[in-house]
Structures are given as C-alpha cells and as structure tokens.
Design an enzyme around this catalytic site. Structure first.
Site, PDB file in Angstrom:
ATOM      1  N   CYS A  43     205.699  78.866  37.812  1.00  0.00           N
ATOM      2  CA  CYS A  43     206.941  79.367  37.202  1.00  0.00           C
ATOM      3  C   CYS A  43     207.989  79.683  38.256  1.00  0.00           C
ATOM      4  O   CYS A  43     209.126  79.226  38.175  1.00  0.00           O
ATOM      5  CB  CYS A  43     206.649  80.601  36.353  1.00  0.00           C
ATOM      6  SG  CYS A  43     208.146  81.420  35.799  1.00  0.00           S
ATOM      7  N   CYS A  48     209.783  77.111  35.954  1.00  0.00           N
ATOM      8  CA  CYS A  48     210.841  77.738  35.147  1.00  0.00           C
ATOM      9  C   CYS A  48     212.046  78.205  35.953  1.00  0.00           C
ATOM     10  O   CYS A  48     213.190  77.932  35.573  1.00  0.00           O
ATOM     11  CB  CYS A  48     210.290  78.954  34.404  1.00  0.00           C
ATOM     12  SG  CYS A  48     208.621  78.762  33.806  1.00  0.00           S
ATOM     13  N   LYS A  51     213.956  75.428  37.894  1.00  0.00           N
ATOM     14  CA  LYS A  51     214.450  74.530  36.832  1.00  0.00           C
ATOM     15  C   LYS A  51     215.672  75.131  36.151  1.00  0.00           C
ATOM     16  O   LYS A  51     216.697  74.481  35.974  1.00  0.00           O
ATOM     17  CB  LYS A  51     213.312  74.277  35.828  1.00  0.00           C
ATOM     18  CG  LYS A  51     213.626  73.386  34.634  1.00  0.00           C
ATOM     19  CD  LYS A  51     214.282  74.059  33.466  1.00  0.00           C
ATOM     20  CE  LYS A  51     213.607  75.268  32.898  1.00  0.00           C
ATOM     21  NZ  LYS A  51     212.402  74.999  32.126  1.00  0.00           N
ATOM     22  N   TYR A 178     208.738  68.615  27.228  1.00  0.00           N
ATOM     23  CA  TYR A 178     209.655  69.622  27.765  1.00  0.00           C
ATOM     24  C   TYR A 178     210.244  69.164  29.104  1.00  0.00           C
ATOM     25  O   TYR A 178     211.446  69.174  29.315  1.00  0.00           O
ATOM     26  CB  TYR A 178     208.899  70.912  28.102  1.00  0.00           C
ATOM     27  CG  TYR A 178     208.541  71.863  27.010  1.00  0.00           C
ATOM     28  CD1 TYR A 178     209.272  73.034  26.815  1.00  0.00           C
ATOM     29  CD2 TYR A 178     207.420  71.670  26.209  1.00  0.00           C
ATOM     30  CE1 TYR A 178     208.915  73.972  25.867  1.00  0.00           C
ATOM     31  CE2 TYR A 178     207.043  72.600  25.249  1.00  0.00           C
ATOM     32  CZ  TYR A 178     207.790  73.749  25.085  1.00  0.00           C
ATOM     33  OH  TYR A 178     207.428  74.669  24.149  1.00  0.00           O
ATOM     34  N   GLU A 182     214.069  68.001  29.838  1.00  0.00           N
ATOM     35  CA  GLU A 182     214.906  68.935  30.609  1.00  0.00           C
ATOM     36  C   GLU A 182     215.462  68.267  31.863  1.00  0.00           C
ATOM     37  O   GLU A 182     216.655  68.376  32.164  1.00  0.00           O
ATOM     38  CB  GLU A 182     214.097  70.180  30.985  1.00  0.00           C
ATOM     39  CG  GLU A 182     213.804  71.077  29.779  1.00  0.00           C
ATOM     40  CD  GLU A 182     212.982  72.310  30.124  1.00  0.00           C
ATOM     41  OE1 GLU A 182     212.406  72.363  31.232  1.00  0.00           O
ATOM     42  OE2 GLU A 182     212.908  73.213  29.278  1.00  0.00           O
ATOM     43  N   GLU A 440     225.667  83.779  13.617  1.00  0.00           N
ATOM     44  CA  GLU A 440     225.906  84.368  12.297  1.00  0.00           C
ATOM     45  C   GLU A 440     225.484  83.407  11.185  1.00  0.00           C
ATOM     46  O   GLU A 440     225.162  83.823  10.077  1.00  0.00           O
ATOM     47  CB  GLU A 440     227.370  84.784  12.124  1.00  0.00           C
ATOM     48  CG  GLU A 440     228.364  83.651  12.056  1.00  0.00           C
ATOM     49  CD  GLU A 440     229.808  84.166  11.881  1.00  0.00           C
ATOM     50  OE1 GLU A 440     230.059  84.909  10.943  1.00  0.00           O
ATOM     51  OE2 GLU A 440     230.662  83.806  12.727  1.00  0.00           O
TER      52      GLU A 440
END
Ligand code: NDP
Length: 452
Positions: A43, A48, A51, A178, A182, A440
């Site tokens: 990570c 993560c 990245k 993923y 990405e 919303e």
C-alpha cells in the site's frame, strides 16, 4: 516454555504493522516483526499511496482545461516526470520512516530481514538468527502475477511503474481489473497514448454492469483505446520499442507494456507446507474467521489470505487478530459490505451488491440517474455522472450503491455507513439534500428505473 516473543509478525505492510502495534501498545505483548523489503508494504511503497499521488498528478490536464472554461488564461502546461518522481520518492521515504517510528514507539522490535518458519513456534531470519514465539502472524502480502507467454520478460508490472526513468509515449496496459484500469487512466492523463487489452467482454468484471459500461465509455471518450476480447500472444523487442501481437490479430508497437493480470499471495518458500498450514489453489493461506490457520499458533492476515485484497481490510483483520489473541476480546472482521473505489477517471465507488448479483438473490428495484455535473458542464466538458441504488423489494433495504463520478470514492465511503446500518430506500428519501452537490442525487431518486 519461555518464548523470545509473544508474537512474531512476518511482513511489515498494512496488516502486519497494525497487528504488531496493537498487540504491543494496547495489549502489552512482546512483539518482533521482520520485513525483507521496505516498511509499509504494498500500500505505502508500491500501491495505493504512490498510485493515488499519480492519480492526482494525472488529473491536472483536465483541471487546466476546465479552468479555461471558467475564464482562466492558463498558458501552456508541461509535466516533468522526473520532478514528480523525485518528490514521490521523498514522500515514500517520509512515510516509511513514520511507519518505523510508530513501531518503535509501540515497543516492537523490527528485524530488516526475510523470515521463514522453522516450526509452529520458530522463525529463522535470512542471516540465520532464530527466534521462538508463542504466536506467529504471517502478513506477507502479495505480488503481481504475469502469465507465461513469449516475451513476458519485456513487460513491467505496477511495481516498476513508480520508478520509470521516463514516461513512455505509447503504452499498452494488459488486464481489466482495478490496477490495469487505474494505470490506463493515469498514463492517459499524463499524456501517454494508451491501449488497454482485456481478454473478457468488459473491463472491471464483478462490478455492476451498467457502472462498468459507464466507466469504460468515459475512459474511451478520454482517449484510451480499450480492446475487449483481446489478449497478448507474444511480445517482441523491435528497433523502435516492443511489438505486441494480440489474439485479435492486431500487431502494435509500444514503448512500455504493463501487465496487471492479478496478484498472487507471497507464500512461496515460507516453509508452510511442511508445517501443515493449508494453502488454497493460488497459494493463499486458508484461515478461519479469526485469521487462524490449521496450525493453532500460526495466523495470517491481509492479501496473503486472498480474502478481500484491500488495505483497510488487512488493517481490520490485523487489529481483530491482536484483540482476539492478546486482548482477550474475540473479534472477527466482517467481510460483508466492504466499500471500495477504483481510481479511474471518472472514479468509481461501489458498495454492496451489483444489480446482477442482487436480482439473482431476490426481487429488487433499481433507482438510477445519469447527469452532467455542474462544474464540468459549465466548462464545456461532456462528462456524465452515474448513480445507482439497488433496493430489496421485500425489506426496502439498500443492497448496493454504485457511483461513477469525480470524488466517487469520497461519496461511497459515506453512503457505506448508511448501507452498513441497514438504511432503507425510504431512509435515503427522508434525508434532505445538500444543494448544489452531485451526491444530493442519492436522496432525490424518486421512481425506480426498473424492477427485476
Ligand atoms: P484484478 O483481479 O482486479 O484483475 C485482474 C485482471 O487481469 C482481470 O481483468 C483478469 O481477467 C485479468 N487476467 C487474469 N489472469 C489473466 C491472464 N492469464 N491473462 C490475461 N488476463 C488475465 O487484479 P489487479 O491486479 O488489478 O488487482 C489486484 C487486487 O488489488 C484487486 O483485486 C484489488 O483487490 C486490489 N486493488 C485495489 C485497488 C483499489 O481499491 N482502488 C487498486 C489496486 C488494486 P478476468 O476478469 O477475465 O479474470
């Protein structure tokens, strides 16, 4: 019998560090931890964190374009990869040092070495030193998997992407998960000409079909050349780069080929088979809900167990392990309703069931909306946001929420709290909107778009 340690952790990534820290600092255990590479694991060092910083870097061209739509006179912007990479490396050094400090402050003894298991209570470091421990936690994570084919050695993986000497002009990304999706967006945003080959019919398999389609269409509109139903047969070094010969008959030359075709657990050579620890088909450690293996003194958390390969999941598993074994509080992490985000452009946040999975389970209603968000619409960009709620007809509970939008990761984190609490569609309806926002729309979808 006296042990050197109450707990010995193998692996200094998200799961291992959390378990070590909680066992030592909260529960007073004597803890040792071995890490063969850099502290922080996938990570922090090669996943993560770097990245996401690359995602930020790659988002500026679109922001500059929007700024012009708002009247800013921008001049010509130029990206310098070396400047970015140097700053990125410094940031990773800072984070690694912070991880080390955290462990030191918690009283954990860190060994900078590879560790393997000798028996159910002993580990051996690469230098030959051995330690005994009442409990051993394996948190060795995973590594990129590249299938075997001619020229596979010419491909890089996500591990190398943060250290490139220079950015390629033309890149091929292989895979549809993923990481592939990405990086296709990151490279495209940084000005690279990007092709993405995926062997299946649509990228991001397993996610809600409509949302996948929305992401793929937006990526293509942004200039990424996605080839579905295409895989690489072989790679060849050419004078100008790397030639990719694909199963769909195309032959194209690239400067860089990146494989993101899944990850495999790091269990090779740890000495697990001889100890009777059960391994799954891909080498993942089989554990029960308390992360205990078939050998009672040996536990495992995180990607090495192949449950849900996400950092926050590894952290929760590591924390639950420490509370259970050292805190006297039996805690099992609940793997249901884990939200996640794919940091493509546009971002894609998801929690709970896809429409397809939900309708196989029970009768549902689907609420959905797609619209041009105010900020980019004003700037003249055609981007559309998509939001979708999957609702149980019987209980009215929201079973799934899927958002494709800028900052969808931030939105889905909050939606996940409500869904985790068992919110019904009517609870969403009763919640007053925050105006004007994109989110919303989640509380203003009145009529189902279909029932199934
Ligand atoms: P994924 O499992 O997500 O995707 C792997 C992709 O490679 C799939 O498209 C798969 O195709 C394809 N593939 C697998 N084997 C082959 C093969 N032999 N030949 C060609 N294609 C193949 O893995 P990733 O590597 O993208 O990511 C690993 C994990 O890391 C993810 O599952 C996720 O849990 C985690 N992660 C999470 C992130 C986040 O939260 N934002 C970011 C990055 C990673 P098919 O669909 O047909 O099987």
């Amino acid at each position: 019998m006296a042990f050197d340690y109450d707990l010995f952790v193998i692996g200094g990534g998200s799961g291992g560090v959390r378990a070590a820290r909680i066992a030592a600092a909260d529960w007073g255990a004597k803890v040792g931890l071995a890490e063969e590479s850099r502290m922080g694991g996938t990570c922090v060092i090669r996943g993560c964190v770097p990245k996401k910083l690359m995602v930020f870097a790659s988002g500026f061209p679109a922001a500059f374009e929007d700024a012009r739509g708002y009247g800013w006179d921008m001049g010509e912007a130029r990206f310098d990869w070396t400047t970015f990479r140097t700053r990125l490396e410094a940031e990773l050094d800072r984070l690694e040092a912070a991880y080390r400090r955290t462990l030191k402050n918690a009283g954990v003894t860190v060994h900078d070495a590879r560790a393997t298991l000798v028996d159910a209570h002993r580990v051996r470091l690469a230098g030959g030193e051995e330690f005994s421990a009442k409990h051993i936690l394996i948190a060795t994570g995973g590594r990129p998997f590249v299938p075997e084919f001619r020229g596979a050695e010419l491909a890089v993986t996500s591990n190398e992407m943060f250290h490139l000497k220079q950015l390629p002009k033309r890149a091929l990304v292989v895979g549809g998960g993923y990481i592939a999706s990405e990086f296709a967006c990151i490279l495209n945003g940084l000005g690279v000409d990007v092709c993405q080959y995926y062997r299946g019919a649509q990228i991001l398999r397993g996610f809600d079909d409509e949302a996948r389609g929305h992401v793929a269409t937006a990526m293509q509109a942004d200039g990424i050349n996605i080839h579905c139903g295409a895989d690489v047969m072989r790679l060849e070094r050419t004078a100008g780069g790397i030639l990719a010969v694909a199963t769909d008959g195309t032959e194209r030359e690239f400067d860089l080929v990146m494989y993101a075709t899944g990850r495999r657990p790091n269990t090779d050579g740890l000495g697990l088979d001889a100890l009777g620890v059960d391994l799954g088909r891909q080498g993942q450690i089989v554990v029960d809900r308390f992360s205990q293996t078939a050998v009672p003194s040996i536990f495992a958390v995180g990607d090495v167990t192949g449950r849900i390969n996400l950092t926050p999941v590894a952290i929760r598993e590591g924390h639950a392990f420490a509370d259970t074994v050292f805190g006297g509080k039996s805690t099992a992490f609940d793997h249901e309703l884990v939200a996640s985000a794919v940091f493509t452009r546009p971002e894609f946040g998801s929690v709970g069931l896809s429409e397809e999975a939900a309708r196989d389970q029970e009768p549902i209603e689907v609420y959905g909306t797609a619209f041009r968000p105010m900020k980019t619409a004003f700037a003249g960009r055609p981007d559309r946001v998509m939001m979708k709620l999957i609702v149980s007809q019987a209980t009215r509970k929201v079973l799934g929420c899927h958002i494709v939008a800028p900052e969808a990761g931030e939105m889905i984190q909050l939606a996940a709290i409500a869904i985790r609490m068992g919110a019904t569609k009517e609870d969403f309806d009763r919640t007053c909107a925050v105006h004007p926002t994109m989110a919303e729309e989640l509380v203003t979808m009145r009529k189902p778009i279909r029932s199934a």
